[in-house]
Design an enzyme around this catalytic site. Structure first.
Site, short mmCIF file in Angstrom:
data_model
loop_
_atom_site.label_atom_id
_atom_site.label_comp_id
_atom_site.label_asym_id
_atom_site.label_seq_id
_atom_site.Cartn_x
_atom_site.Cartn_y
_atom_site.Cartn_z
N CYS A 188 0.82 -1.23 0.00
CA CYS A 188 0.00 0.00 0.00
C CYS A 188 0.85 1.27 0.00
CB CYS A 188 -0.94 0.02 1.20
SG CYS A 188 -2.11 -1.33 1.17
N HIS B 241 -3.13 7.48 2.64
CA HIS B 241 -3.58 6.18 2.13
C HIS B 241 -4.93 5.86 2.76
CE1 HIS B 241 -3.86 2.05 1.11
NE2 HIS B 241 -3.56 1.59 2.31
N ASN C 56 -10.12 0.12 0.22
CA ASN C 56 -8.65 0.17 0.17
C ASN C 56 -8.18 -0.34 -1.19
OD1 ASN C 56 -5.90 -0.17 0.47
ND2 ASN C 56 -6.02 -1.18 2.46
O1 UT7 Z 1 -3.66 -1.00 3.68
C1 UT7 Z 1 -2.78 -1.15 4.74
C2 UT7 Z 1 -3.02 -2.29 5.61
N1 UT7 Z 1 -4.31 -2.48 6.17
C3 UT7 Z 1 -4.79 -1.71 7.17
O2 UT7 Z 1 -4.32 -0.66 7.47
C4 UT7 Z 1 -5.96 -2.26 7.96
C5 UT7 Z 1 -5.76 -2.04 9.44
N2 UT7 Z 1 -6.78 -2.61 10.29
C6 UT7 Z 1 -8.08 -2.24 10.27
O3 UT7 Z 1 -8.48 -1.42 9.48
C7 UT7 Z 1 -9.02 -2.83 11.31
O4 UT7 Z 1 -8.26 -3.57 12.27
C8 UT7 Z 1 -10.12 -3.74 10.70
C9 UT7 Z 1 -11.13 -2.90 9.94
C10 UT7 Z 1 -9.49 -4.78 9.78
C11 UT7 Z 1 -10.87 -4.48 11.81
O5 UT7 Z 1 -11.39 -3.56 12.75
P1 UT7 Z 1 -11.20 -3.81 14.33
O6 UT7 Z 1 -11.93 -2.73 15.02
O7 UT7 Z 1 -9.73 -3.95 14.57
O8 UT7 Z 1 -11.99 -5.16 14.53
P2 UT7 Z 1 -11.43 -6.55 15.09
O9 UT7 Z 1 -10.58 -7.21 14.08
O10 UT7 Z 1 -10.87 -6.32 16.46
O11 UT7 Z 1 -12.78 -7.38 15.21
C12 UT7 Z 1 -13.82 -6.99 16.15
C13 UT7 Z 1 -14.99 -7.96 16.00
C14 UT7 Z 1 -14.56 -9.42 16.09
O12 UT7 Z 1 -15.58 -10.12 16.78
P3 UT7 Z 1 -15.44 -10.47 18.33
O13 UT7 Z 1 -14.19 -11.29 18.46
O14 UT7 Z 1 -15.34 -9.14 19.04
O15 UT7 Z 1 -16.70 -11.21 18.64
C15 UT7 Z 1 -14.54 -9.87 14.66
O16 UT7 Z 1 -14.79 -11.25 14.50
O17 UT7 Z 1 -15.62 -7.80 14.73
C16 UT7 Z 1 -15.68 -9.07 14.07
N3 UT7 Z 1 -15.54 -8.84 12.63
C17 UT7 Z 1 -16.58 -8.58 11.82
N4 UT7 Z 1 -17.89 -8.46 12.03
C18 UT7 Z 1 -18.68 -8.18 10.97
C19 UT7 Z 1 -14.38 -8.82 11.91
N5 UT7 Z 1 -14.65 -8.55 10.62
C20 UT7 Z 1 -16.00 -8.40 10.53
C21 UT7 Z 1 -16.88 -8.09 9.47
N6 UT7 Z 1 -18.20 -7.98 9.73
N7 UT7 Z 1 -16.44 -7.88 8.20
#
Ligand code: UT7
Length: 354
Positions: free
Chosen positions: A111, A250, A280
């Site tokens: 990225c 980005h 993204n």
């Molecule tokens: O391009 C450069 C590289 N990429 C990035 O910069 C991405 C960086 N990371 C992020 O943007 C975020 O970490 C994400 C958007 C990927 C995830 O957000 P988060 O607030 O960190 O969520 P999480 O991974 O901690 O997940 C929270 C909850 C989990 O459930 P539990 O364990 O709390 O019950 C996940 O299973 O949300 C759940 N979850 C979803 N729920 C509905 C994860 N993905 C989804 C989804 N829809 N798509």
């Protein structure tokens, strides 16, 4: 002192839209979660390859600079999703647009690729090796997604953006400084596996490719590194955060963007955000955002603009530039992708599931 200035810009986003509501039909997710956690409402799904989108964006950038394809000395495609391993996407773009006098190469810094590409091209210009470069960020990361894998499947989209860089002796415009970084010890945090020589043809896992990402850890690193590299790039240019007119980050997650802007003490009017429409698009987010910022009149002559990015590697970067006098294209191009009658959902469903 010879510097590189952006004199042309353009974008190509494929027409097929995939909304969050569409995704609800193929994975366990919902619009509310996706929008609140990432800022994304919809993304585009390509019915063509990376070189096709790159060629269209490149032609718009060349027209905006008032140039012809033959005027380009170096054609650089920043991508981690090229059509093929050989030849480079850049060589394929060259044939498509007729930039026959250019050297061609691809650059993969995930990225952060577009900032690495701009830095490389600006260095070639400053050294006198070339005079004009076409730098394109283009990606089709949806080709690597595992449909149904909600942790990554909702985040990425396809597209391309491009700029023309030209040598200038004008001390009041051009790229002023860059700060690039990487930490290869964190390779496993973001990876598209089973694609390269690790899994040669014949290996049972060959082609089981998919995007793997440890989102939370990347988020934590991104906020720190994007803020630091922007501040360091400004310092190298003899500027401070108070000099920034527009931050073009980005577009990976609106919460990362907001946190970076807060660390830099910028207000929302000083930050360009279009993640809601495209998700993204990896190396393509910054040139697409730059093009839209210009189209919307968000950039004025003489503005200090800062690009920041973060991605797989892990890699990161910040770049400071002063915009020149012209914010309108010299010419426009009618370059466009071939039409498709497929919806985003149909295109995604047609990708093989692995
Ligand atoms: O391009 C450069 C590289 N990429 C990035 O910069 C991405 C960086 N990371 C992020 O943007 C975020 O970490 C994400 C958007 C990927 C995830 O957000 P988060 O607030 O960190 O969520 P999480 O991974 O901690 O997940 C929270 C909850 C989990 O459930 P539990 O364990 O709390 O019950 C996940 O299973 O949300 C759940 N979850 C979803 N729920 C509905 C994860 N993905 C989804 C989804 N829809 N798509």
């Amino acid at each position: 002192m010879t510097r590189a200035a952006i004199t042309g810009w353009g974008k190509c986003v494929p027409p097929a839209v995939l909304s969050n509501h569409d995704l609800e039909q193929v994975m366990d997710t919902n619009d509310e979660w996706i929008h609140t956690r990432s800022g994304i409402k919809e993304r585009r799904i390509a019915h063509v390859e990376v070189s096709d989108m790159a060629a269209v964006a490149g032609q718009h950038a060349i027209a905006a600079a008032g140039l012809e394809p033959e005027d380009i000395d170096m054609l650089l495609v920043c991508t981690c999703s090229p059509d093929r391993l050989i030849p480079s996407a850049a060589a394929m773009v060259q044939a498509k647009i007729g930039a026959h006098n250019a050297g061609t190469m691809d650059l993969n810094a995930a990225c952060t690729g577009f900032l690495y590409g701009l830095t490389a091209a600006a260095g070639l210009i400053a050294s006198g090796a070339i005079t004009r470069a076409l730098v394109i960020g283009a990606e089709k990361l949806t080709a690597f997604l595992n449909i149904g894998e909600r942790a990554t499947g909702v985040l990425f989209g396809d597209g391309a953006g491009a700029v023309v860089l030209e040598a200038t002796e004008n001390a009041n415009e051009g790229i002023l400084s860059t700060e690039l970084g990487s930490d290869g010890r964190m390779t496993e945090l973001l990876s598209v596996t089973h694609t390269g020589t690790e899994y040669p043809k014949g290996d049972p896992l060959y082609a089981e490719r998919t995007v793997y990402m440890e989102g939370r850890e990347i988020f934590r690193n991104a906020v720190v590194k994007m803020g630091e590299s922007a501040t360091n790039a400004l310092e190298k240019a003899g500027l401070t955060l108070a000099d920034v007119d527009l931050l073009i980050p980005h577009q990976a997650n609106v919460r990362i963007i907001d946190a970076t802007a807060k660390r830099m003490n910028l207000n929302p009017a000083q930050v360009y955000v279009n993640i809601a429409s495209y998700g993204n698009t990896s190396a393509a987010t910054i040139p697409i955002a730059l093009t839209e910022a210009l189209e919307e009149g968000r950039i004025k002559p003489g503005d200090v603009i800062v690009f920041v990015a973060f991605g797989g590697g892990l890699t990161w970067g910040g770049l400071a530039l002063r915009w020149g006098d012209r914010t309108e294209p010299i010419r426009t191009s009618d370059a466009a992708l071939p039409p498709t009658d497929k919806t985003g959902l149909e295109l995604l469903a047609a990708r093989p599931r692995v």
